[in-house]
Design a protein around this motif. Structure first.
Motif, PDB file in Angstrom:
ATOM      1  N   PRO A 190     116.116  26.123  90.589  1.00 34.18           N
ATOM      2  CA  PRO A 190     116.569  26.225  89.195  1.00 34.18           C
ATOM      3  C   PRO A 190     117.982  26.794  89.066  1.00 34.18           C
ATOM      4  CG  PRO A 190     114.346  27.097  89.423  1.00 34.18           C
ATOM      5  CD  PRO A 190     114.862  26.831  90.803  1.00 34.18           C
ATOM      6  N   GLY A 191     118.360  27.675  89.961  1.00 35.36           N
ATOM      7  CA  GLY A 191     119.709  28.230  89.934  1.00 35.36           C
ATOM      8  C   GLY A 191     120.761  27.173  90.196  1.00 35.36           C
ATOM      9  N   ARG A 192     120.487  26.306  91.162  1.00 34.32           N
ATOM     10  CA  ARG A 192     121.431  25.224  91.488  1.00 34.32           C
ATOM     11  C   ARG A 192     121.539  24.233  90.336  1.00 34.32           C
ATOM     12  NH1 ARG A 192     125.831  23.230  92.826  1.00 34.32           N
ATOM     13  NH2 ARG A 192     125.830  21.229  93.859  1.00 34.32           N
ATOM     14  N   GLU A 193     120.412  23.909  89.709  1.00 34.66           N
ATOM     15  CA  GLU A 193     120.432  22.987  88.571  1.00 34.66           C
ATOM     16  C   GLU A 193     121.230  23.570  87.412  1.00 34.66           C
ATOM     17  OE1 GLU A 193     116.634  21.177  87.540  1.00 34.66           O
ATOM     18  OE2 GLU A 193     115.939  21.732  89.551  1.00 34.66           O
ATOM     19  N   ALA A 194     121.057  24.863  87.147  1.00 34.00           N
ATOM     20  CA  ALA A 194     121.823  25.524  86.089  1.00 34.00           C
ATOM     21  C   ALA A 194     123.309  25.532  86.423  1.00 34.00           C
ATOM     22  CB  ALA A 194     121.309  26.942  85.877  1.00 34.00           C
ATOM     23  N   ALA A 195     123.639  25.739  87.697  1.00 33.94           N
ATOM     24  CA  ALA A 195     125.041  25.756  88.128  1.00 33.94           C
ATOM     25  C   ALA A 195     125.683  24.376  87.963  1.00 33.94           C
ATOM     26  CB  ALA A 195     125.149  26.216  89.573  1.00 33.94           C
ATOM     27  N   ILE A 196     124.950  23.311  88.257  1.00 35.75           N
ATOM     28  CA  ILE A 196     125.478  21.954  88.098  1.00 35.75           C
ATOM     29  C   ILE A 196     125.749  21.673  86.620  1.00 35.75           C
ATOM     30  CG2 ILE A 196     124.910  19.496  88.268  1.00 35.75           C
ATOM     31  CD1 ILE A 196     123.419  20.183  90.876  1.00 35.75           C
ATOM     32  N   ARG A 197     124.810  22.059  85.759  1.00 35.31           N
ATOM     33  CA  ARG A 197     124.996  21.846  84.316  1.00 35.31           C
ATOM     34  C   ARG A 197     126.189  22.662  83.802  1.00 35.31           C
ATOM     35  NH1 ARG A 197     123.504  20.148  79.626  1.00 35.31           N
ATOM     36  NH2 ARG A 197     123.352  21.506  77.832  1.00 35.31           N
ATOM     37  N   LEU A 198     126.314  23.903  84.238  1.00 33.11           N
ATOM     38  CA  LEU A 198     127.432  24.736  83.814  1.00 33.11           C
ATOM     39  C   LEU A 198     128.760  24.147  84.292  1.00 33.11           C
ATOM     40  CD1 LEU A 198     128.331  27.304  82.386  1.00 33.11           C
ATOM     41  CD2 LEU A 198     128.036  28.517  84.550  1.00 33.11           C
ATOM     42  N   GLU A 199     128.797  23.645  85.517  1.00 36.03           N
ATOM     43  CA  GLU A 199     130.009  23.012  86.038  1.00 36.03           C
ATOM     44  C   GLU A 199     130.385  21.785  85.204  1.00 36.03           C
ATOM     45  OE1 GLU A 199     131.831  21.024  90.119  1.00 36.03           O
ATOM     46  OE2 GLU A 199     129.806  21.830  90.147  1.00 36.03           O
ATOM     47  N   ALA A 200     129.386  20.994  84.814  1.00 39.59           N
ATOM     48  CA  ALA A 200     129.647  19.812  83.987  1.00 39.59           C
ATOM     49  C   ALA A 200     130.207  20.224  82.623  1.00 39.59           C
ATOM     50  CB  ALA A 200     128.386  18.988  83.823  1.00 39.59           C
ATOM     51  N   LEU A 201     129.678  21.284  82.040  1.00 37.89           N
ATOM     52  CA  LEU A 201     130.201  21.769  80.759  1.00 37.89           C
ATOM     53  C   LEU A 201     131.631  22.289  80.912  1.00 37.89           C
ATOM     54  CD1 LEU A 201     127.049  23.605  79.377  1.00 37.89           C
ATOM     55  CD2 LEU A 201     128.103  21.532  78.454  1.00 37.89           C
ATOM     56  N   GLN A 202     131.911  22.976  82.020  1.00 35.27           N
ATOM     57  CA  GLN A 202     133.258  23.478  82.262  1.00 35.27           C
ATOM     58  C   GLN A 202     134.240  22.334  82.494  1.00 35.27           C
ATOM     59  OE1 GLN A 202     132.388  26.060  85.552  1.00 35.27           O
ATOM     60  NE2 GLN A 202     132.146  27.866  84.242  1.00 35.27           N
ATOM     61  N   CYS A 203     133.828  21.323  83.231  1.00 39.31           N
ATOM     62  CA  CYS A 203     134.704  20.167  83.465  1.00 39.31           C
ATOM     63  C   CYS A 203     134.977  19.423  82.166  1.00 39.31           C
ATOM     64  CB  CYS A 203     134.086  19.232  84.502  1.00 39.31           C
ATOM     65  SG  CYS A 203     134.119  19.905  86.169  1.00 39.31           S
ATOM     66  N   ARG A 204     133.965  19.355  81.296  1.00 37.02           N
ATOM     67  CA  ARG A 204     134.151  18.716  79.990  1.00 37.02           C
ATOM     68  C   ARG A 204     135.170  19.509  79.165  1.00 37.02           C
ATOM     69  NH1 ARG A 204     129.048  16.831  76.481  1.00 37.02           N
ATOM     70  NH2 ARG A 204     129.278  15.013  77.834  1.00 37.02           N
ATOM     71  N   GLU A 205     135.072  20.819  79.202  1.00 32.62           N
ATOM     72  CA  GLU A 205     136.005  21.664  78.461  1.00 32.62           C
ATOM     73  C   GLU A 205     137.428  21.509  79.002  1.00 32.62           C
ATOM     74  OE1 GLU A 205     137.865  24.374  75.970  1.00 32.62           O
ATOM     75  OE2 GLU A 205     135.932  23.385  75.756  1.00 32.62           O
ATOM     76  N   MET A 206     137.592  21.472  80.318  1.00 34.11           N
ATOM     77  CA  MET A 206     138.927  21.299  80.904  1.00 34.11           C
ATOM     78  C   MET A 206     139.509  19.932  80.548  1.00 34.11           C
ATOM     79  SD  MET A 206     138.860  23.260  84.572  1.00 34.11           S
ATOM     80  CE  MET A 206     137.454  22.408  85.240  1.00 34.11           C
TER      81      MET A 206
END
Length: 119
Positions: free
Chosen positions: A87-103
């Motif tokens: 679950p930690g890795r899945e949350a990290a992937i989602r957070l990375e996708a949100l950060q990439c969208r913001e950038m």
């Protein structure tokens, strides 16, 4: 004579891509489709940007990066959480996708309301 509609701007394409807030399932199965931007350098694939929720986000990023890196292209990979549940890795992937969208939004000069993620 037919009149061609004006092509969509990066901002319009991005606005449509932002309608999607989750990863797509690969053929309805247990794998998620992740999108990245990569470039082949010295025979190796080098990740330039991503992960993204949608192909369109990755294509927009690749189009922008292609100004300096001619071979930048959107590519798909998959993540299967059932094979090695973390679950930690899945949350990290989602957070990375949100950060990439913001950038990407900042590169396009678009204001984007980012949902708050539980850490």
């Amino acid at each position: 004579m037919t009149i061609q509609p004006a092509p969509l701007t990066f901002q319009e394409r991005f606005a449509r891509a932002c309608d999607v807030a989750t990863f797509t399932l690969d053929k309805g199965g247990p794998c998620y489709l992740l999108w990245e931007v990569d470039h082949v350098q010295a025979g190796q694939r080098v990740k330039l940007d991503g992960v993204f929720f949608t192909e369109e986000e990755a294509r927009i990023s690749a189009d922008l990066l292609r100004g300096t890196l001619r071979g930048a292209r959107a590519s798909m990979c998959s993540y299967a959480p059932n094979w090695n549940p973390d679950p930690g890795r899945e949350a990290a992937i989602r957070l990375e996708a949100l950060q990439c969208r913001e950038m990407l939004a900042r590169r396009l000069g678009v204001h984007l309301a980012i949902p708050q993620e539980a850490v």
